[in-house]
Motif scaffolding. Structure first.
Motif, PDB file in Angstrom:
ATOM      1  N   THR A  73       0.843  -1.187   0.000  1.00  0.00           N
ATOM      2  CA  THR A  73       0.000   0.000   0.000  1.00  0.00           C
ATOM      3  C   THR A  73       0.882   1.242   0.000  1.00  0.00           C
ATOM      4  O   THR A  73       2.057   1.176   0.343  1.00  0.00           O
ATOM      5  CB  THR A  73      -0.920   0.028   1.239  1.00  0.00           C
ATOM      6  OG1 THR A  73      -0.119  -0.011   2.421  1.00  0.00           O
ATOM      7  CG2 THR A  73      -1.878  -1.144   1.239  1.00  0.00           C
ATOM      8  N   LYS A  74       0.307   2.343  -0.388  1.00  0.00           N
ATOM      9  CA  LYS A  74       1.034   3.611  -0.385  1.00  0.00           C
ATOM     10  C   LYS A  74       0.450   4.487   0.712  1.00  0.00           C
ATOM     11  O   LYS A  74      -0.769   4.688   0.771  1.00  0.00           O
ATOM     12  CB  LYS A  74       0.900   4.300  -1.747  1.00  0.00           C
ATOM     13  CG  LYS A  74       1.840   5.452  -1.930  1.00  0.00           C
ATOM     14  CD  LYS A  74       1.861   5.914  -3.378  1.00  0.00           C
ATOM     15  CE  LYS A  74       2.932   6.965  -3.571  1.00  0.00           C
ATOM     16  NZ  LYS A  74       2.968   7.436  -4.952  1.00  0.00           N
ATOM     17  N   VAL A 130       3.655  -2.253   3.795  1.00  0.00           N
ATOM     18  CA  VAL A 130       2.617  -3.256   4.001  1.00  0.00           C
ATOM     19  C   VAL A 130       1.804  -2.791   5.203  1.00  0.00           C
ATOM     20  O   VAL A 130       2.310  -2.069   6.059  1.00  0.00           O
ATOM     21  CB  VAL A 130       3.193  -4.682   4.222  1.00  0.00           C
ATOM     22  CG1 VAL A 130       3.900  -5.172   2.977  1.00  0.00           C
ATOM     23  CG2 VAL A 130       4.094  -4.742   5.418  1.00  0.00           C
ATOM     24  N   PRO A 131       0.517  -3.178   5.287  1.00  0.00           N
ATOM     25  CA  PRO A 131      -0.309  -2.732   6.406  1.00  0.00           C
ATOM     26  C   PRO A 131       0.278  -3.176   7.745  1.00  0.00           C
ATOM     27  O   PRO A 131       0.825  -4.277   7.859  1.00  0.00           O
ATOM     28  CB  PRO A 131      -1.651  -3.433   6.155  1.00  0.00           C
ATOM     29  CG  PRO A 131      -1.653  -3.787   4.712  1.00  0.00           C
ATOM     30  CD  PRO A 131      -0.221  -4.023   4.346  1.00  0.00           C
ATOM     31  N   ARG A 167      -6.872  -6.443  12.386  1.00  0.00           N
ATOM     32  CA  ARG A 167      -7.467  -5.104  12.529  1.00  0.00           C
ATOM     33  C   ARG A 167      -6.751  -4.105  11.629  1.00  0.00           C
ATOM     34  O   ARG A 167      -7.381  -3.316  10.919  1.00  0.00           O
ATOM     35  CB  ARG A 167      -7.402  -4.654  13.992  1.00  0.00           C
ATOM     36  CG  ARG A 167      -7.890  -3.221  14.210  1.00  0.00           C
ATOM     37  CD  ARG A 167      -7.765  -2.777  15.654  1.00  0.00           C
ATOM     38  NE  ARG A 167      -6.448  -2.990  16.232  1.00  0.00           N
ATOM     39  CZ  ARG A 167      -5.375  -2.234  15.997  1.00  0.00           C
ATOM     40  NH1 ARG A 167      -5.440  -1.211  15.148  1.00  0.00           N
ATOM     41  NH2 ARG A 167      -4.219  -2.490  16.595  1.00  0.00           N
ATOM     42  N   GLU A 168      -5.421  -4.123  11.654  1.00  0.00           N
ATOM     43  CA  GLU A 168      -4.652  -3.173  10.851  1.00  0.00           C
ATOM     44  C   GLU A 168      -4.898  -3.362   9.357  1.00  0.00           C
ATOM     45  O   GLU A 168      -5.052  -2.384   8.620  1.00  0.00           O
ATOM     46  CB  GLU A 168      -3.154  -3.286  11.164  1.00  0.00           C
ATOM     47  CG  GLU A 168      -2.766  -2.749  12.532  1.00  0.00           C
ATOM     48  CD  GLU A 168      -2.824  -1.236  12.631  1.00  0.00           C
ATOM     49  OE1 GLU A 168      -2.925  -0.538  11.592  1.00  0.00           O
ATOM     50  OE2 GLU A 168      -2.769  -0.733  13.763  1.00  0.00           O
ATOM     51  N   VAL A 169      -4.935  -4.603   8.892  1.00  0.00           N
ATOM     52  CA  VAL A 169      -5.217  -4.861   7.476  1.00  0.00           C
ATOM     53  C   VAL A 169      -6.588  -4.310   7.110  1.00  0.00           C
ATOM     54  O   VAL A 169      -6.757  -3.646   6.089  1.00  0.00           O
ATOM     55  CB  VAL A 169      -5.109  -6.366   7.146  1.00  0.00           C
ATOM     56  CG1 VAL A 169      -5.674  -6.674   5.769  1.00  0.00           C
ATOM     57  CG2 VAL A 169      -3.669  -6.835   7.244  1.00  0.00           C
ATOM     58  N   LYS A 170      -7.589  -4.562   7.957  1.00  0.00           N
ATOM     59  CA  LYS A 170      -8.953  -4.072   7.700  1.00  0.00           C
ATOM     60  C   LYS A 170      -8.984  -2.544   7.688  1.00  0.00           C
ATOM     61  O   LYS A 170      -9.579  -1.927   6.796  1.00  0.00           O
ATOM     62  CB  LYS A 170      -9.914  -4.640   8.756  1.00  0.00           C
ATOM     63  CG  LYS A 170     -11.340  -4.186   8.617  1.00  0.00           C
ATOM     64  CD  LYS A 170     -12.043  -4.872   7.490  1.00  0.00           C
ATOM     65  CE  LYS A 170     -13.519  -4.549   7.542  1.00  0.00           C
ATOM     66  NZ  LYS A 170     -14.221  -5.052   6.379  1.00  0.00           N
ATOM     67  N   GLU A 171      -8.340  -1.914   8.685  1.00  0.00           N
ATOM     68  CA  GLU A 171      -8.332  -0.448   8.761  1.00  0.00           C
ATOM     69  C   GLU A 171      -7.658   0.185   7.549  1.00  0.00           C
ATOM     70  O   GLU A 171      -8.124   1.193   7.023  1.00  0.00           O
ATOM     71  CB  GLU A 171      -7.590   0.014  10.024  1.00  0.00           C
ATOM     72  CG  GLU A 171      -8.335  -0.178  11.309  1.00  0.00           C
ATOM     73  CD  GLU A 171      -7.517   0.221  12.529  1.00  0.00           C
ATOM     74  OE1 GLU A 171      -8.022   0.025  13.645  1.00  0.00           O
ATOM     75  OE2 GLU A 171      -6.383   0.722  12.392  1.00  0.00           O
ATOM     76  N   GLU A 172      -6.559  -0.397   7.115  1.00  0.00           N
ATOM     77  CA  GLU A 172      -5.747   0.240   6.083  1.00  0.00           C
ATOM     78  C   GLU A 172      -6.120  -0.140   4.659  1.00  0.00           C
ATOM     79  O   GLU A 172      -5.791   0.579   3.723  1.00  0.00           O
ATOM     80  CB  GLU A 172      -4.270  -0.038   6.345  1.00  0.00           C
ATOM     81  CG  GLU A 172      -3.808   0.596   7.656  1.00  0.00           C
ATOM     82  CD  GLU A 172      -2.349   0.360   7.960  1.00  0.00           C
ATOM     83  OE1 GLU A 172      -1.591  -0.028   7.038  1.00  0.00           O
ATOM     84  OE2 GLU A 172      -1.961   0.566   9.133  1.00  0.00           O
ATOM     85  N   GLY A 232      -9.364  -2.202   4.005  1.00  0.00           N
ATOM     86  CA  GLY A 232     -10.758  -2.596   3.889  1.00  0.00           C
ATOM     87  C   GLY A 232     -10.933  -4.086   3.671  1.00  0.00           C
ATOM     88  O   GLY A 232     -12.053  -4.571   3.553  1.00  0.00           O
ATOM     89  N   ILE A 233      -9.829  -4.842   3.646  1.00  0.00           N
ATOM     90  CA  ILE A 233      -9.895  -6.291   3.407  1.00  0.00           C
ATOM     91  C   ILE A 233     -10.053  -7.021   4.731  1.00  0.00           C
ATOM     92  O   ILE A 233      -9.264  -6.817   5.666  1.00  0.00           O
ATOM     93  CB  ILE A 233      -8.624  -6.783   2.680  1.00  0.00           C
ATOM     94  CG1 ILE A 233      -8.492  -6.100   1.325  1.00  0.00           C
ATOM     95  CG2 ILE A 233      -8.640  -8.301   2.531  1.00  0.00           C
ATOM     96  CD1 ILE A 233      -7.150  -6.350   0.631  1.00  0.00           C
TER      97      ILE A 233
END
Length: 95
Positions: A48-49, A63-64, A80-85, A87-88
């Protein structure tokens, strides 16, 4: 206010917490951070950027990830971090 648990060098909680980004820990104290490295079935990885309004490393590729909240386990924090950053929702992912 987000709190982080403080750990010793053996990854044992000390019973103390700190405020997010309040870097007044002793030299032998640590806090946990996580990274969520996502790989597609074809072997490609997600990066991600960072947003341009971020105080640190704006616009950099990453990476998230982020800090583990007080009382949270590493796996929960990574999800949680992946979802926050991104949406997955990776709660049903393998690995």
């Amino acid at each position: 206010m987000e709190l982080w648990d403080i750990y010793n060098e053996k990854k044992e909680k000390t019973g103390r917490t700190m405020k997010r980004n309040d870097w007044n820990m002793k030299p032998d104290e640590f806090h946990l951070t996580v990274l969520g490295v996502l790989q597609r079935p074809d072997g490609k990885f997600l990066i991600t950027k960072r947003r341009m309004d971020k105080e640190w490393a704006a616009g950099w590729w990453e990476v998230p990830g982020g800090g583990v909240r007080a009382g949270e386990e590493s796996k929960e924090a990574a999800m949680r971090e992946v979802k926050e950053e991104t949406g997955i929702d990776v709660s049903n992912a393998g690995g």
